[in-house]
Design an enzyme around this catalytic site. Structure first.
Site, mmCIF file in Angstrom:
data_model
loop_
_atom_site.group_PDB
_atom_site.id
_atom_site.type_symbol
_atom_site.label_atom_id
_atom_site.label_comp_id
_atom_site.label_asym_id
_atom_site.label_seq_id
_atom_site.Cartn_x
_atom_site.Cartn_y
_atom_site.Cartn_z
ATOM 1 N N LYS A 1 13.449 -2.395 -8.229
ATOM 2 C CA LYS A 1 14.075 -1.584 -7.182
ATOM 3 C C LYS A 1 14.412 -2.469 -5.982
ATOM 4 O O LYS A 1 15.460 -2.349 -5.383
ATOM 5 C CB LYS A 1 13.155 -0.446 -6.746
ATOM 6 N N LEU B 1 0.506 3.618 -2.154
ATOM 7 C CA LEU B 1 0.946 3.440 -3.532
ATOM 8 C C LEU B 1 1.536 4.719 -4.128
ATOM 9 O O LEU B 1 1.091 5.820 -3.824
ATOM 10 C CB LEU B 1 -0.242 2.973 -4.381
ATOM 11 N N GLY C 1 0.801 -1.215 0.000
ATOM 12 C CA GLY C 1 0.000 0.000 0.000
ATOM 13 C C GLY C 1 0.832 1.262 0.000
ATOM 14 O O GLY C 1 2.026 1.236 -0.301
ATOM 15 N N GLY D 1 5.624 4.158 -8.818
ATOM 16 C CA GLY D 1 6.328 2.881 -9.025
ATOM 17 C C GLY D 1 5.344 1.707 -9.014
ATOM 18 O O GLY D 1 5.386 0.836 -9.883
ATOM 19 N N HIS D 2 4.433 1.702 -8.021
ATOM 20 C CA HIS D 2 3.428 0.625 -7.964
ATOM 21 C C HIS D 2 2.517 0.691 -9.192
ATOM 22 O O HIS D 2 2.139 -0.342 -9.746
ATOM 23 C CB HIS D 2 2.544 0.779 -6.720
ATOM 24 N N VAL E 1 11.028 2.914 -11.139
ATOM 25 C CA VAL E 1 10.505 4.225 -11.551
ATOM 26 C C VAL E 1 11.153 5.283 -10.675
ATOM 27 O O VAL E 1 11.256 5.120 -9.457
ATOM 28 C CB VAL E 1 8.969 4.267 -11.421
ATOM 29 N N GLY F 1 8.875 -5.129 -8.557
ATOM 30 C CA GLY F 1 9.763 -4.068 -9.036
ATOM 31 C C GLY F 1 11.229 -4.465 -8.927
ATOM 32 O O GLY F 1 11.628 -5.153 -7.991
#
Ligand code: PAF
Length: 284
Positions: free
Chosen positions: A152, A36, A34, A39-40, A179, A150
């Site tokens: 990341k 968000l 959550g 990136g999400h 992102v 992701g």
């Protein structure tokens, strides 16, 4: 805006997934905790291209927080999250509470032998056991064909790919690019902890990675030299405390000394009270 199903119980989401599978749908899961951000949302957009039933889970997983970490203060805003997922055309959101996931007398965990002994695993001993466990559970609960994570959280991605292979989950794992804010800072829910001054210090993470690639292109092959340069750059910024800076094999995560092939450079730095991570593929 499409109608979205908001589901909080195991029985409902499992029944829904069974129904979707019977209808021949390809279920894509984007697991999140959550709060968000862009990136999400990019994981959701990526997910849409891999199937036709997009499920997002929102669950702050206590099992991946160690004592003294930010479980209690981890940012949460469900109303805002639901507005965002509606705009992304998500079909269902799974928002369980802790008891729904861990029930009573929970005692079965998924633990990998080697991959967690590097990078973040050294300073966060329970982290990847908590992640592997909750992701395995979400896979069994939501029954996706595809799951998107992701890049990341690079170590998390490598660990989940390994778990999927080792435990024979019939799921395709997609790694989606990091992102970044326009100035390069990798997006993270924890960026909200940063004061304006710390926000400037936080830029030293991505700048160190970009500089590492430049050093490599200028002929430097010694990983220690690249790590030293990143260390100096980050330390020159106030409010920074380096957890690790590593140059490692992209699959085993074992440290590399001489860079004669593509490697992952990964780092974790505490900036004020935000523990931030970033990584990049370095190519000689
Ligand atoms: O990356 C995250 O947000 C979490 O680690 C995950 C994969 C949702 C598991 O709790």
């Amino acid at each position: 805006m499409n109608v979205i199903e908001i589901i909080s119980t195991l029985t409902e989401i499992q029944a829904r997934s069974d129904r979707m599978r019977r209808q021949g749908k390809t279920i894509v899961l984007v697991p999140t905790m959550g709060f968000l951000h862009e990136g999400h949302l990019s994981l959701m957009r990526e997910g849409k291209s891999h199937g036709n039933d997009l499920v997002v889970s929102i669950f702050v997983n206590p099992a991946q927080f160690g004592p003294g970490e930010d479980l209690e203060t981890y940012p949460r805003d469900l109303d805002r999250d639901l507005d965002l997922v509606r705009k992304e055309g998500v079909d269902a959101v799974f928002v369980p509470d802790v008891h729904e996931i861990y029930g009573d007398r929970f005692q079965t965990y998924v633990e990998l032998e080697k991959l967690p002994n590097h990078l973040c695993g050294n300073s966060r001993p329970v982290f990847f056991k908590g992640i592997a466990t909750v992701v395995a559970k979400l896979f069994n609960i939501v029954k996706p064909h595809v799951a998107v994570f992701g890049q990341k959280d690079y170590q998390q991605l490598v660990i989940i790919r390994q778990m999927v292979r080792d435990l024979n989950f019939d799921i395709t794992v997609i790694g989606s690019p990091t992102v970044r804010e326009p100035d390069g800072l990798a997006m993270s829910s924890r960026n909200t902890y940063l004061t304006p001054g710390q926000r400037v210090s936080a830029l030293s993470l991505c700048q160190s990675l970009i500089n590492a690639q430049a050093l490599l292109e200028s002929g430097v092959r010694d990983a220690a030299e690249i790590i030293d340069s990143a260390t100096d750059r980050i330390r020159s910024h106030p409010d920074t405390e380096i957890d690790y800076i590593a140059v490692c094999d992209p699959e085993t995560l074992v440290d590399v000394k001489t860079i004669d092939r593509p490697v992952r450079m990964a780092l974790a730095v505490k900036v004020g009270k935000a523990r931030l991570i970033d990584n990049m593929l370095l190519k000689p």
